[in-house]
Design a protein around this motif. Sequence first.
Motif, short mmCIF file in Angstrom:
data_model
loop_
_atom_site.label_atom_id
_atom_site.label_comp_id
_atom_site.label_asym_id
_atom_site.label_seq_id
_atom_site.Cartn_x
_atom_site.Cartn_y
_atom_site.Cartn_z
N ASN A 176 5.51 -3.53 7.04
CA ASN A 176 4.49 -2.59 7.50
C ASN A 176 4.72 -2.18 8.95
OD1 ASN A 176 3.25 -2.74 5.02
ND2 ASN A 176 1.59 -4.09 5.68
N ALA A 192 -3.34 -8.79 -0.75
CA ALA A 192 -3.85 -7.49 -1.20
C ALA A 192 -4.43 -6.71 -0.02
CB ALA A 192 -4.92 -7.68 -2.28
N GLU A 193 -5.15 -7.42 0.89
CA GLU A 193 -5.68 -6.77 2.10
C GLU A 193 -4.54 -6.26 2.98
OE1 GLU A 193 -8.13 -9.57 4.11
OE2 GLU A 193 -9.73 -9.53 2.59
N LYS A 244 -1.61 -5.35 2.10
CA LYS A 244 -1.00 -4.18 1.46
C LYS A 244 -1.92 -2.96 1.55
CE LYS A 244 0.79 -2.47 -2.96
NZ LYS A 244 1.04 -2.79 -4.39
N ASN A 245 -3.17 -3.12 1.15
CA ASN A 245 -4.10 -1.98 1.07
C ASN A 245 -4.43 -1.39 2.43
OD1 ASN A 245 -4.19 -2.34 -1.71
ND2 ASN A 245 -6.03 -3.63 -1.64
N GLU A 246 -4.46 -2.25 3.46
CA GLU A 246 -4.82 -1.80 4.80
C GLU A 246 -3.59 -1.62 5.69
OE1 GLU A 246 -7.83 -4.38 6.39
OE2 GLU A 246 -8.93 -4.44 4.48
N ASN A 247 -2.39 -1.78 5.10
CA ASN A 247 -1.13 -1.61 5.84
C ASN A 247 -1.12 -2.45 7.12
OD1 ASN A 247 1.45 -0.43 5.85
ND2 ASN A 247 0.81 1.10 7.36
#
Length: 279
Positions: A220, A257-258, A260-263
């Motif tokens: 990221n 998951a956080e 990934k989803n929030e980069n």
Amino acid sequence: MENIIKVSVIISTYNSEEWLEKVLWGYACQNFTDFELVIADDGSKKPTFDLIEKMAQQVSFPIQHIWQQDDGFQKSRILNKALLACKADYVLMSDGDCIPRNDFISTHIKHREKGYFLSGGYFMLPLEISKSISKETIFSQECFDLEWLREKGLNTSFKNRKLSSKGVLQKILNKITPTNASWNGHNASGWKKDILAINGFDERMQYGGQDRELGERLINSGIKSKQIRYSAICIHLDHPRGYKTQESIDKNLAIRAETKNENRTWTKFGVDKKELKEK
């Protein structure tokens, strides 16, 4: 003239002296010698201290023993402490149950590149073969030889190519493998400044994917990954995993998951906890 430390090798351990001794002999065989070993010890007792003290007198590389009080499975926490102790600007991470082949460190050094981290794999051995490996078979490198392993009962598998592939075949297999070039706690390396720039490991995470989450934040942040799964070889010694729980795995999946989803590129729960202290 004293050797300049070009790479700091972090290996994690916890009350596993039989396996740790074999791993230390593996590092004594390396064809690249300008390294230090930083043992990230998640609360081991006196036998581990005694082993490290004994081995430090018998190997040529310097050893740092970074220890913390036993507080359950807190590998992320001790890895952050070990990371801060590293003297080199390049860090290779593995485990105290993974014996490195004699070209393990030199392979990481050969492939390292600014703006990248390297992703290796391991070759899993069953328990009986793990026990049969000795100092002698490590120094002779027989324990990495497929013929020797088959004599000890190793089954035929495509995965055996990890041990037998060389040259062009290694490059082809690294390129076509469907396995992601993720940060693997048993075999990965990168620049210390890149790891500190994302604040190291998330210390909320216990067993199950905390290494992958670190790699996901590196990606990221703009760091790319390079696959060396069939080039940088270590053999994984079998053992029970009493610290593996579904609860910790589920919690870690939620954190990933956080990320990934929030980069996310940064964790408040890493090396620098200033943000937490201010609250």
